[in-house]
Write an enzyme that holds these catalytic residues in place. Structure first.
Site, short mmCIF file in Angstrom:
data_model
loop_
_atom_site.label_atom_id
_atom_site.label_comp_id
_atom_site.label_asym_id
_atom_site.label_seq_id
_atom_site.Cartn_x
_atom_site.Cartn_y
_atom_site.Cartn_z
N LYS A 87 -4.72 26.07 8.92
CA LYS A 87 -6.11 26.45 8.72
C LYS A 87 -7.04 26.10 9.88
CE LYS A 87 -6.23 24.14 4.80
NZ LYS A 87 -6.59 23.59 3.50
N ASP A 99 -4.81 19.72 -2.72
CA ASP A 99 -5.89 20.34 -3.50
C ASP A 99 -5.38 21.21 -4.65
OD1 ASP A 99 -5.08 22.26 -1.71
OD2 ASP A 99 -7.09 22.83 -1.05
MG MG Z 1 -11.33 23.37 -1.53
#
Ligand code: MG
Ligand code: ADP
Length: 486
Positions: free
Chosen positions: A173, A208
């Site tokens: 990312k 996450d």
């Molecule tokens: Mg997030």
């Protein structure tokens, strides 16, 4: 929970372009459309890759055991901190668990600059420690008598060895900090916190997707899947220990464990994904070429860039903003559009929701953000059509992953499951959810009313609350251990 995302309003009627424009667009639509048969092929491959990853280390789908065992009751209580390093933002959240599936949160949010994302890891950790410190001061917790437990949502591929220990496998990312790969992100952060005298114990390292699953489960105990559709994309689900063939962690307190799939890497070999030239360009110019190809076709960081690549190709072929349209100068104005990642996924959201006959909002967005003036309606329709196919493909691919998990876990329509989803793409992109359901209807034919049996729902700030819940589990484990020693 209120959903903010509006419905997409698809183009209706002909676009009215030149034959060359129409031909090109037809080719693009075809390239980005995944037929039901092909979607089935992707889903089947996804499932076989899941099994491979559960049986062996080092597979494309990493299928990482999270060390979070069993399920939540919803009765957990106390104050916990969560830190969420998602990709775009850094959030510090104070979570007060009240039991009965209820909680309160207070949070602060700051942006992680590109400089921090690609500089030394120590600078990033020092920045995070400063953000935590500031938050504690604001909340009047800086002089707290007891050390607060913190769950650290670190959403990058980590090989976990305990609930708060792990080694970073690689960055994704757009992150590329030096001095971090092969190290433990918990130790690095704890070191910064200690140096700055911030009274926090990093008690849990949380992915996450896993955190999102937990936070959804706190409120909806029938949750067995968590998903991230934000900057990146990933999934977690509850697996039976007996199916984790590679497990060498010894006895566990439960016969189930949450798996962090790291599914953004699915089909890096490119056996099955319908990767286009536009995706290849995104991949080649990315910070992590040849990695995370699925993520690059699905998630918020990349969809705008895929769309931009299609538009640039059309411009270069003089099919968009060309001399025939009487506004050839626009090419000169569009230096903005030439910028890497200049076309944001949020623009696609606005364009997809634009239902006005001459696409006024679309023209506005292009003008305001990309300095593209006086675009005519045909051109706006072309751009809208490109957004539609890129966005729809993303949602269908995300649906293939969810269907793959449901089929792997043999979740019957009678049993059903809740699926908690966190991320701005799911929250704000028009009709993203409806399009996921389109894919689920194709891939889960036994689930006649799939919206009732595979219940997708927004787990807003799920990664934050999930991290706090994991810190809570870690705290319970610690106090149990102390109890045994005393
Ligand atoms: Mg997030
Ligand atoms: P993170 O992944 O860092 O936790 P988010 O879940 O907020 O953060 O996701 C951020 C991503 O969502 C960005 O890549 C951005 O492109 C995308 N995004 C933000 N707003 C929108 C929107 N309105 N529509 C579609 N995508 C959006």
């Amino acid at each position: 929970m209120v959903r903010i995302a509006p419905k997409a309003i698809p183009l209706s009627g002909p676009i009215g372009g030149t034959p060359e424009q129409e031909d090109y667009l037809e080719k693009v639509v075809k390239e980005f459309t995944i037929t039901p048969n092909y979607l089935e092929k992707i889903c089947a491959r996804f499932m076989s890759e899941m099994t491979k990853g559960l049986d062996n280390e080092g597979q494309t789908l990493a299928m990482i055991p999270s060390y979070v065992e069993g399920r939540l009751t919803g009765q957990e209580k106390g104050h916990f901190l969560a830190l969420d390093l998602g990709g775009t933002n850094l959030r510090v959240v104070l979570v007060t668990l009240e039991g009965d599936g209820k909680y309160k949160t207070k949070s602060s949010k700051s942006r992680v600059t590109d400089e921090l994302k690609t500089g030394p890891m120590r600078d990033l950790c020092d920045y995070i420690a400063d953000c935590v410190d500031e938050f504690l001061i604001e909340e009047g917790l800086s002089n707290a008598e007891t050390t607060l437990f913190l769950g650290y949502t670190f959403s990058f591929p980590v090989l976990q060895s305990r609930i708060n220990r792990g080694l970073l496998k690689s960055w994704t990312k757009g992150f590329n900090c030096s001095g971090a790969v092969g190290k433990d992100p918990v130790m690095l952060l704890q070191d910064s916190l200690l140096r700055k005298n911030v009274p926090i114990k990093v008690a849990a390292l949380v992915n996450d997707a896993v955190g999102t699953l937990l936070s959804n489960a706190y409120q909806k105990p029938e949750t067995s899947v968590g998903l991230i559709l934000g900057t990146g994309s990933n999934g977690g689900y509850i697996e039976k220990m007996e199916r984790i063939g590679k497990w060498k962690g010894g006895e566990t307190t439960s016969d189930e464990m949450i798996i962090n799939m790291e599914f953004g890497a699915f089909d890096n070999e490119r056996v099955v994904l319908p990767v286009t030239q536009y995706d290849n360009k995104v991949d080649r110019l990315s910070i992590n070429p040849h990695c995370q190809i699925y993520e690059k076709m699905i998630s918020g960081m990349y969809l705008g860039e895929v769309t931009r690549n299609v538009l640039l190709d059309m411009i270069d072929r003089e099919l968009l903003f060309g001399p025939d349209n009487g506004n050839y100068d626009l090419k000169a104005f569009s230096t903005e559009l030439s910028g890497h990642y200049a076309f944001e996924t949020s623009h696609m959201s606005t364009i997809e929701a634009d239902g006005s006959p001459d696409l006024t909002r679309t023209k506005e967005v292009l003008d305001l953000n990309l300095n593209l003036r006086d675009i005519n309606t045909v051109e706006s329709k072309i751009i809208k059509r490109v957004c539609e196919v890129v966005g729809t493909r993303a949602a269908h691919l995300a649906g293939a992953a969810i269907a793959g998990i449901v089929r792997h876990c043999e979740i019957s329509p009678e049993e059903g499951t809740d699926v908690g989803i966190d991320g701005s793409l799911y929250e704000f992109y028009p009709s993203f959810e409806d399009r996921i359901y389109e894919a689920l209807a194709i891939l889960l034919p036994d689930h006649k009313d799939v919206r009732k049996t595979v219940r997708l729902g927004l787990a807003k700030d799920g990664s934050g609350v999930g991290a706090a819940l994991t810190a809570c589990v870690a705290a319970q484990m610690e106090s149990r251990k102390k109890g045994t020693i005393a």
